[in-house]
Write an enzyme that holds these catalytic residues in place. Structure first.
Site, mmCIF file in Angstrom:
data_model
loop_
_atom_site.group_PDB
_atom_site.id
_atom_site.type_symbol
_atom_site.label_atom_id
_atom_site.label_comp_id
_atom_site.label_asym_id
_atom_site.label_seq_id
_atom_site.Cartn_x
_atom_site.Cartn_y
_atom_site.Cartn_z
ATOM 1 N N ASP A 192 5.201 12.391 12.450
ATOM 2 C CA ASP A 192 5.062 12.133 11.139
ATOM 3 C C ASP A 192 3.527 12.175 10.644
ATOM 4 O O ASP A 192 3.235 11.385 9.603
ATOM 5 C CB ASP A 192 5.622 10.717 10.521
ATOM 6 C CG ASP A 192 5.864 10.849 8.921
ATOM 7 O OD1 ASP A 192 5.963 9.626 8.598
ATOM 8 O OD2 ASP A 192 5.482 11.852 8.550
ATOM 9 N N LYS A 223 2.185 -3.752 8.491
ATOM 10 C CA LYS A 223 3.359 -3.060 8.374
ATOM 11 C C LYS A 223 4.420 -3.834 8.914
ATOM 12 O O LYS A 223 4.545 -4.327 10.235
ATOM 13 C CB LYS A 223 3.156 -1.758 9.335
ATOM 14 C CG LYS A 223 4.363 -0.782 9.247
ATOM 15 C CD LYS A 223 4.081 0.559 10.034
ATOM 16 C CE LYS A 223 5.116 1.618 9.757
ATOM 17 N NZ LYS A 223 4.978 2.659 8.992
ATOM 18 N N GLY A 278 7.755 5.592 7.220
ATOM 19 C CA GLY A 278 8.931 5.893 7.971
ATOM 20 C C GLY A 278 9.816 4.762 8.524
ATOM 21 O O GLY A 278 10.751 4.592 8.555
ATOM 22 N N PHE A 279 9.110 3.746 9.011
ATOM 23 C CA PHE A 279 9.709 2.561 9.395
ATOM 24 C C PHE A 279 9.465 1.162 8.857
ATOM 25 O O PHE A 279 9.819 0.264 9.216
ATOM 26 C CB PHE A 279 9.103 2.218 11.035
ATOM 27 C CG PHE A 279 9.507 3.517 11.826
ATOM 28 C CD1 PHE A 279 8.692 4.410 12.161
ATOM 29 C CD2 PHE A 279 10.990 3.418 12.704
ATOM 30 C CE1 PHE A 279 9.120 5.593 13.197
ATOM 31 C CE2 PHE A 279 11.246 4.361 13.490
ATOM 32 C CZ PHE A 279 10.335 5.502 13.647
ATOM 33 N N GLY A 280 8.874 1.411 7.493
ATOM 34 C CA GLY A 280 8.980 0.239 6.984
ATOM 35 C C GLY A 280 7.546 0.259 5.973
ATOM 36 O O GLY A 280 6.820 0.964 6.073
ATOM 37 N N PRO A 281 7.576 -0.862 4.996
ATOM 38 C CA PRO A 281 6.523 -1.018 4.064
ATOM 39 C C PRO A 281 5.246 -1.296 4.657
ATOM 40 O O PRO A 281 5.016 -2.019 5.677
ATOM 41 C CB PRO A 281 6.974 -1.839 2.975
ATOM 42 C CG PRO A 281 7.831 -2.747 3.780
ATOM 43 C CD PRO A 281 8.552 -1.649 4.724
ATOM 44 N N VAL A 282 4.054 -0.934 4.175
ATOM 45 C CA VAL A 282 2.742 -1.491 4.402
ATOM 46 C C VAL A 282 2.060 -2.174 3.353
ATOM 47 O O VAL A 282 2.086 -1.790 2.292
ATOM 48 C CB VAL A 282 1.862 -0.162 4.829
ATOM 49 C CG1 VAL A 282 0.417 -0.599 5.475
ATOM 50 C CG2 VAL A 282 2.608 0.731 5.775
ATOM 51 N N LEU A 338 0.765 -1.065 -0.012
ATOM 52 C CA LEU A 338 -0.054 -0.104 -0.171
ATOM 53 C C LEU A 338 0.781 1.174 0.000
ATOM 54 O O LEU A 338 0.438 2.399 -0.523
ATOM 55 C CB LEU A 338 -0.873 0.068 1.126
ATOM 56 C CG LEU A 338 -2.176 -0.967 1.407
ATOM 57 C CD1 LEU A 338 -2.712 -1.007 2.564
ATOM 58 C CD2 LEU A 338 -2.931 -0.769 0.186
ATOM 59 N N GLY A 339 2.004 1.143 0.406
ATOM 60 C CA GLY A 339 2.828 2.288 0.757
ATOM 61 C C GLY A 339 3.990 2.234 1.425
ATOM 62 O O GLY A 339 4.286 0.922 1.926
#
Ligand code: NAG
Ligand code: NAG
Ligand code: NAG
Ligand code: NAG
Ligand code: NAG
Ligand code: NAG
Ligand code: NAG
Ligand code: NAG
Length: 821
Positions: free
Chosen positions: A632, A535, A517-521, A513-514
């Site tokens: 964020d 996530k 800041g701390f990793g992909p979702v 999905l995107g």
């Protein structure tokens, strides 16, 4: 004619006796007789109690066909055994039957045998029967209990209740589990699960020939390295050890409540339970759980404790063999004695409690000896390094001796055992000297007080928990449906890594999905059809597993209608994964910055969003126990539910990833240009007021429909904030309103005016000038006169903002993770 197995028997078929000899009729019931066949046309046989079914099946997304056994009553096909796992069929005109020497065979479309059972006994009238236990047996028709061959002797990746895992000494047969290669491929994978009978028997998982993990030796109650699961309402288990056999088995308490033990393609042993109410397979127990469960992480004489950082320590009297490596978190070389053993008089043993016993492959045992005799025997043999009881029931019994370095030990507070380690005389003397009373009395007193405190806290917690879980729907889980792993009593569900991998198609990029800041979702769908957002945190977190879980369960308890719900997490496979509810309408940025979709957002909807975001943020800053700074906040982190209510996502991730929220500056700038306050972007200083700044940007973007970053205007090169400031001082703020919003009523114009002014108040240069979120909410919902804003910070688009990589001017910013959307 249809029943004839081959065209060559067409002629004899005409004669009646030949028909009986050569032509096969379709199998039915739970038996395939010697004159019957099971075709690959959807026919099956079903066990007498209708628990299991056998037939041709496909596995996962593969088109290959297999002969398999699955649960008859469970709609989701759960395969427990496969015959031809190494010989898949790629066409569908196959059949299963007994051949002339009483073996079960699978024939492919060209009548070649692709798989065969391998019983050697010959018998007059063989039949194949699928039993209600899920065991497929070949026997003589008249002899009910004498099996010539059985699927329980040829296990795949699943051990069903009643199946034995281990050895038959008379026939030399070992029954063990072999994992599948992948979830779509049942051919033998890398992992096997055995009862190892070198030394004192233990349960271990191998990857190829190497040991991957070890459940440890049986101690009379359980395997030394597994949590104490007894008593439970689902299954009983035990080990049988005698002259003829040595095996681990378990039995279902109620045969209608399905449970199975599976070695998955990733080397995890999972205990699944079918939950009738929710119609899903629930993981009841799973291992390895954490790093300490992987074989010999800490090397020889090292002890692993997952709650410590670093996890490995040397026992007292030992020191790292390779100090440099050890300090660099490579513990594999282990520890060595400070004083070598020399087998002279005066050597003795030091007692260590609360341990998973070391690897017993090179051990010796006698179940009849007492601990005292055990000590004597060990002391009298110079190569004996440690001893322990074999059985912990009652006051303990039996003698277990080690003759090598002690490997693969972990600390287990609740279930650990006692181990006596041999030490040199000089080490014992040191230990003796330190036993001076003035050292011990204060320590004892402190410990006692701490225990009392802990006990009180625990009792309080327990009572509270009892109250919370009253009236739960699932009677099989003491802790109210949460999945139990290890001894922790977490209140948040732990998801199984495999489940999440499946749900997201193996974290495929198509499910993404995107990237935050701390990793992909990723978007995922659970087996029950529920959609989730997953996530996957980047692996650079230094935080211990326990702190991680604590943080996650704290964050999961934050509940507000303007916050996205955190459903749980997964900590298997060295991964740290957060699972959120999935929001079908995606994020705010996909609406407000899109000209077409923007039309669907009229002013009242936008105003409602601004209010919702403000309340969610206020809750994070002030009303929740944790006082979270988001760090964020941006349009892509505001998700929309079906009614277009805004829900803030990604809050608390900084905490979960082990970054402090209380400090005023940070070593890691997580944020997005365009939303970062001046003090945060340049100096790494953050506070609730940096969130207020981001909120102000969000308000102005919601009104205007364009991004602050990349904002362009014909008349000037100011960013959105600068433009808003200019329209404000020029007195024509309505120029700022998105052109897709038409015909504002006077009442709405008043709201727009206030919203812009509040937005400008939030983005002022100095944090002290900005209002708190409590004030913002008050200003949004009342008609209080508003103060005049001062010039915003960052109101001119600066060149350093080009691109999305960080260009922090201060050395506080050592790592950056910028997440543009
Ligand atoms: C499969 O074939 C057998 C024998 O040819 C027949 O009796 C049976 O009805 C068929 N089953 C299905 C489900 O078509
Ligand atoms: C099926 O497998 C055989 C070999 O096992 C191969 O020769 C044949 O081409 C395959 N057919 C299809 C349709 O893949
Ligand atoms: C049947 O199996 C044989 C031997 O494995 C193979 O050579 C043949 O191609 C297979 N036939 C079909 C139709 O798959
Ligand atoms: C039957 O096959 C299994 C696995 O292929 C093997 O371990 C076992 O020894 C065989 N038994 C006999 C009697 O050949
Ligand atoms: C076994 O489980 C079934 C289904 O959950 C239940 O209806 C039945 O009463 C149980 N039997 C016993 C003896 O507990
Ligand atoms: C202990 O013995 C090993 C080899 O057996 C040797 O390398 C080491 O130096 C000895 N350590 C001490 C402290 O004597
Ligand atoms: C251990 O003790 C049991 C009963 O006390 C006895 O039957 C058995 O023979 C003993 N075994 C050995 C090896 O001494
Ligand atoms: C010590 O135990 C080992 C392992 O059982 C054995 O091989 C060795 O002979 C024993 N040594 C003595 C002196 O008893």
């Amino acid at each position: 004619m249809e029943g004839c197995s081959s065209a060559t028997v067409l002629l004899p078929c005409i004669l009646l006796f030949s028909v009986l000899l050569n032509c096969k009729v379709a199998a039915a019931g739970d038996i395939i007789g010697s004159n019957q066949i099971l075709r690959d046309n959807g026919s099956t046989i079903v066990s007498s109690g209708a628990h299991f079914e056998l037939g041709f099946v496909t596995v996962g997304s593969s088109a290959n066909r297999y002969v398999g056994i699955w649960y008859k009553k469970i709609a989701e096909k759960t395969i427990v055994w496969i015959a031809n796992r190494e010989a898949p069929l790629n066409t569908s005109s196959n059949l299963l039957r007994l051949n002339s020497n009483g073996n079960l065979v699978i024939l492919n479309a060209s009548d070649d045998v692709v798989w065969s059972s391998n019983s050697t006994a010959s018998v007059n009238n063989p039949v194949v029967q699928l039993l209600d236990s899920g065991n497929l047996v070949i026997r003589d028709e008249s002899e009910k209990d004498n099996y010539l061959w059985q699927s329980f002797d040829n296990l795949g990746d699943t051990q069903l209740p009643g199946a034995k895992l281990g050895w038959n000494f008379e026939t030399g047969l070992e029954r063990y589990l072999t994992s599948w290669k992948s979830l779509d491929d049942p051919s033998p994978g890398q992992y096997t699960d055995h009862i190892d009978r070198n030394g004192f028997p233990q349960l271990m998982t191998r990857k190829g020939s190497a040991i991957a993990s070890r459940a440890g030796p049986w101690n009379g109650i359980r395997f030394s390295g597994t949590p104490n699961l007894n008593p439970n309402k689902i299954y009983t288990y035990g080990i049988v050890s005698n002259d003829k056999e040595l095996y681990y088995h378990y039995e279902a308490v109620n045969s209608s409540v399905y449970t199975r033990r599976v070695l998955n393609p990733f080397g995890q042993k999972q205990r699944w339970v079918w939950v009738e109410n929710t119609q899903i397979w629930q993981v009841y127990h799973s291992g390895p759980i954490d790093d300490c469960d992987h074989y010999r992480v800490c090397g020889a004489y090292g002890s692993c404790n997952i709650d410590k950082s670093p996890v490995c320590t040397c026992f007292n009297g030992f020191q790292p063999k390779d100090k440099k490596g050890w300090d660099a978190a490579d513990w594999s070389s282990g520890c060595a004695r400070k004083e070598n053993l020399s087998c002279v008089n005066g050597e003795g043993f030091v007692k260590h409690s609360g341990l998973k016993l070391p690897d017993t492959q090179r051990s010796w045992f006698d179940k009849n000896m007492s601990l005292g005799e055990c000590e004597k025997v060990c002391l009298s043999n110079c190569s004996c390094t440690a001893y322990a009881n074999t059985d912990v029931r009652g006051s303990g019994s039996g003698c277990l001796l080690w003759f090598n370095e002690l490997i693969d030990i972990r600390e287990e507070k609740e279930n650990g055992q006692v181990l006596y380690i041999r030490m040199a005389a000089s080490e014992l003397a040191k230990k003796g000297r330190s036993k001076v009373w003035f050292v011990w009395i204060p320590i004892l007193m402190t410990v006692t007080m701490m225990c009392v405190c802990l006990w009180v806290i625990r009792n309080k917690k327990r009572n509270k928990k009892k109250k919370q879980t009253e009236g739960i729907t699932n009677p099989y889980f003491e802790n109210g449906g949460s999945i139990e792993m290890g001894a922790e009593d977490l209140e948040l569900p732990l998801f199984d890594f495999t489940t999440l991998a499946n749900a997201t198609n193996g974290f495929s990029k198509y499910s993404m999905l995107g990237e935050g800041g701390f990793g992909p979702v990723y978007k995922g769908m659970l087996d029950d059809g529920k959609e989730i957002a997953v996530k996957r945190l980047s692996k650079d977190s230094r935080q211990g597993l326990k702190e991680f879980k604590n943080e996650v369960s704290c964050i999961a308890r934050l509940q507000h209608r303007n916050l996205v719900k955190l459903l749980g997490c997964s900590v298997q496979e060295g991964e740290r994964i957060l699972v959120y509810e999935y929001m079908p309408n995606k994020s705010l940025d996909s609406f407000i910055f899109d000209k077409m979709k923007g039309y669907t957002l009229d002013w009242p909807t936008r105003y409602n969003m601004i209010n919702g975001i403000a309340r969610g943020l206020l809750y994070l800053h002030q009303d929740s126990r944790l006082r979270i700074i988001h760090r964020d906040l941006k349009a892509s982190n505001v998700l929309l539910d079906l009614e277009m209510n805004p829900k803030i996502s990604d809050f608390g991730t900084a905490r979960i990833c082990g970054e402090t929220e209380t400090g005023s500056n940070t070593t890691r700038v997580v944020g997005t240009y365009g939303y970062m306050s001046p003090e945060y972007a340049t100096d790494g200083i953050f506070s609730v007021k940096s969130d207020v700044y981001s909120f102000g940007v969000l308000v102005l973007e919601t009104v205007n429909g364009k991004r602050n970053k990349n904002f362009a205007h014909l008349d000037h090169n100011l960013n959105l904030l600068g433009h808003a400031w200019r329209t404000y001082i020029d007195g024509n703020v309505l120029d700022l309103v998105d052109e897709v919003i038409e015909d504002l009523s006077p009442e709405h114009q008043y709201e727009v005016f206030r919203a812009i002014q509040i937005g400008l108040l939030c983005v002022q240069q100095y944090p002290a000038d900005r209002p708190t979120m409590a004030t913002v909410v008050l200003m949004l919902t009342s008609e209080l006169p508003l103060p005049q804003p001062k010039q915003p910070g960052f109101f001119i688009e600066r060149n350093v903002h080009e691109g999305d990589s960080s260009s922090c001017s201060s050395n506080y910013c050592s790592v950056t993770a910028i997440a543009p959307r």
